[in-house]
Write a protein that holds these residues in place. Structure first.
Motif, mmCIF file in Angstrom:
data_model
loop_
_atom_site.group_PDB
_atom_site.id
_atom_site.type_symbol
_atom_site.label_atom_id
_atom_site.label_comp_id
_atom_site.label_asym_id
_atom_site.label_seq_id
_atom_site.Cartn_x
_atom_site.Cartn_y
_atom_site.Cartn_z
ATOM 1 N N SER A 45 -19.553 8.519 12.087
ATOM 2 C CA SER A 45 -19.884 7.700 10.917
ATOM 3 C C SER A 45 -18.653 7.226 10.156
ATOM 4 O O SER A 45 -18.750 6.333 9.317
ATOM 5 C CB SER A 45 -20.789 8.492 9.964
ATOM 6 N N TYR A 97 -31.400 14.595 8.712
ATOM 7 C CA TYR A 97 -31.615 13.221 9.167
ATOM 8 C C TYR A 97 -31.296 13.073 10.648
ATOM 9 O O TYR A 97 -32.097 12.511 11.411
ATOM 10 C CB TYR A 97 -30.743 12.264 8.344
ATOM 11 N N ASP A 107 -23.555 3.161 8.919
ATOM 12 C CA ASP A 107 -24.503 2.645 7.926
ATOM 13 C C ASP A 107 -25.365 3.761 7.336
ATOM 14 O O ASP A 107 -25.716 3.727 6.146
ATOM 15 C CB ASP A 107 -25.410 1.591 8.566
ATOM 16 N N ALA A 108 -25.706 4.740 8.173
ATOM 17 C CA ALA A 108 -26.632 5.781 7.732
ATOM 18 C C ALA A 108 -26.001 6.765 6.752
ATOM 19 O O ALA A 108 -26.672 7.261 5.847
ATOM 20 C CB ALA A 108 -27.179 6.539 8.942
ATOM 21 N N PRO A 164 -23.889 6.724 4.046
ATOM 22 C CA PRO A 164 -24.052 6.564 2.596
ATOM 23 C C PRO A 164 -25.518 6.536 2.167
ATOM 24 O O PRO A 164 -25.857 6.997 1.063
ATOM 25 C CB PRO A 164 -23.364 5.221 2.306
ATOM 26 N N GLN A 165 -26.390 6.017 3.019
ATOM 27 C CA GLN A 165 -27.812 5.955 2.672
ATOM 28 C C GLN A 165 -28.426 7.351 2.618
ATOM 29 O O GLN A 165 -29.245 7.653 1.750
ATOM 30 C CB GLN A 165 -28.554 5.095 3.688
ATOM 31 N N VAL A 166 -28.032 8.199 3.551
ATOM 32 C CA VAL A 166 -28.614 9.535 3.652
ATOM 33 C C VAL A 166 -28.035 10.496 2.624
ATOM 34 O O VAL A 166 -28.758 11.325 2.051
ATOM 35 C CB VAL A 166 -28.402 10.097 5.075
ATOM 36 N N TRP A 214 -27.676 15.376 5.797
ATOM 37 C CA TRP A 214 -27.249 14.684 7.020
ATOM 38 C C TRP A 214 -27.780 15.394 8.264
ATOM 39 O O TRP A 214 -28.275 14.754 9.185
ATOM 40 C CB TRP A 214 -25.725 14.612 7.061
ATOM 41 N N ALA A 218 -26.204 9.745 -0.266
ATOM 42 C CA ALA A 218 -26.075 9.314 -1.664
ATOM 43 C C ALA A 218 -27.071 10.078 -2.540
ATOM 44 O O ALA A 218 -28.278 10.060 -2.303
ATOM 45 C CB ALA A 218 -26.324 7.808 -1.774
#
Length: 261
Positions: A174, A240, A221-222, A224-226, A237, A228
């Protein structure tokens, strides 16, 4: 041919090398280990032969990696010759320890837990081949990372994971193309670390505008979304990535890597 295509082919070549190593180790173990287990043949026969296999295949792994690096560099339009990189033999003590812990010790621990000799051998074969594969493929990974470090024309390298990486590998992937020097890898939490049965490979980048392949960009992409706002970003993380692995297992159960985080 794009660097992404070259990288995928290189990863496949390294995985094929690992697969033949696993087959050879399995055959050797089955031929030498009887009802008394590996201990009677370990020091004089089995461990030395396993160590020889590892060292021989490390040479092949490094050669594959340096050939790929040269092709990737040329594909990027970089003139001149790539840096000369020589990957040393793995320290004998390191190889012997890894093989003993994952082979002999793994077998005897399985027997003590109540497994039959055949079951213990099955367990030990899985663990010892995982360690051997890592030792072998680390030669190729080291070759690429060292070439990037020495190459003034190389920007960095990124981690190309397998189809369904573990949380640890997905986390390092990532970060994208951020690895260049040993110091960089250290700051970014050991970006040059790999685990047993790992399918990841480093990919050199020769332009700051180079796009990441989808199997890397998805994790970039995942992240920061996961994470934050998560109270425990690492825990979030892991959950996910494991959910993504579970989905993948439903359609292709044989493609997942060993969980390492």
């Amino acid at each position: 041919m794009s660097n992404t295509t070259l990288a995928r082919r290189h990863r496949s070549a390294q995985q094929a090398l690992a697969a033949t190593l696993t087959l050879d180790i399995t055959r050797l173990w089955r031929a030498l280990v009887g009802e008394d287990g590996p201990r009677p043949v370990w020091d004089d026969t089995l461990r030395p032969q396993l160590a020889t296999l590892v060292q021989e295949r490390r040479t092949r792994s490094a050669a594959l990696a340096l050939s790929y690096y040269q092709m990737a560099r040329a594909d990027a339009g970089v003139a001149g010759d790539p840096p000369v990189v020589r990957v040393p033999r793995a320290p004998a003590a390191q190889v012997d320890t890894a093989l003993t812990v994952t082979g002999l010790v793994s077998y005897e621990r399985a027997v003590r837990s109540g497994r039959t000799p055949d079951q213990a051998s099955d367990t030990a074969i899985v663990t010892v081949t995982g360690a051997a594969e890592r030792l072998v493929q680390d030669a190729g990974r080291t070759a690429i990372a060292e070439a990037v470090r020495r190459d003034d024309q190389a920007v960095a390298w990124y981690r190309l994971p397998g189809p369904t990486p573990c949380p640890f590998c997905a986390m390092l992937a990532s970060r994208g193309a951020v690895y260049k020097t040993r110091e960089t890898a250290s700051v970014t939490e050991d970006g040059d670390r790999y685990h047993d049965h790992c399918a990841c490979t480093p990919v050199p980048v020769f332009s700051r505008d180079a796009a990441l392949p989808p199997e890397v960009q998805r994790w970039v992409d995942a992240w920061p979304q996961v994470t934050a706002g998560a109270e425990d970003p690492i825990k979030a993380w892991r959950a996910y990535v494991r959910s993504q692995r579970a989905k993948a297992e439903e359609s292709s159960p044989s493609t997942t890597e060993s969980t390492n985080a």
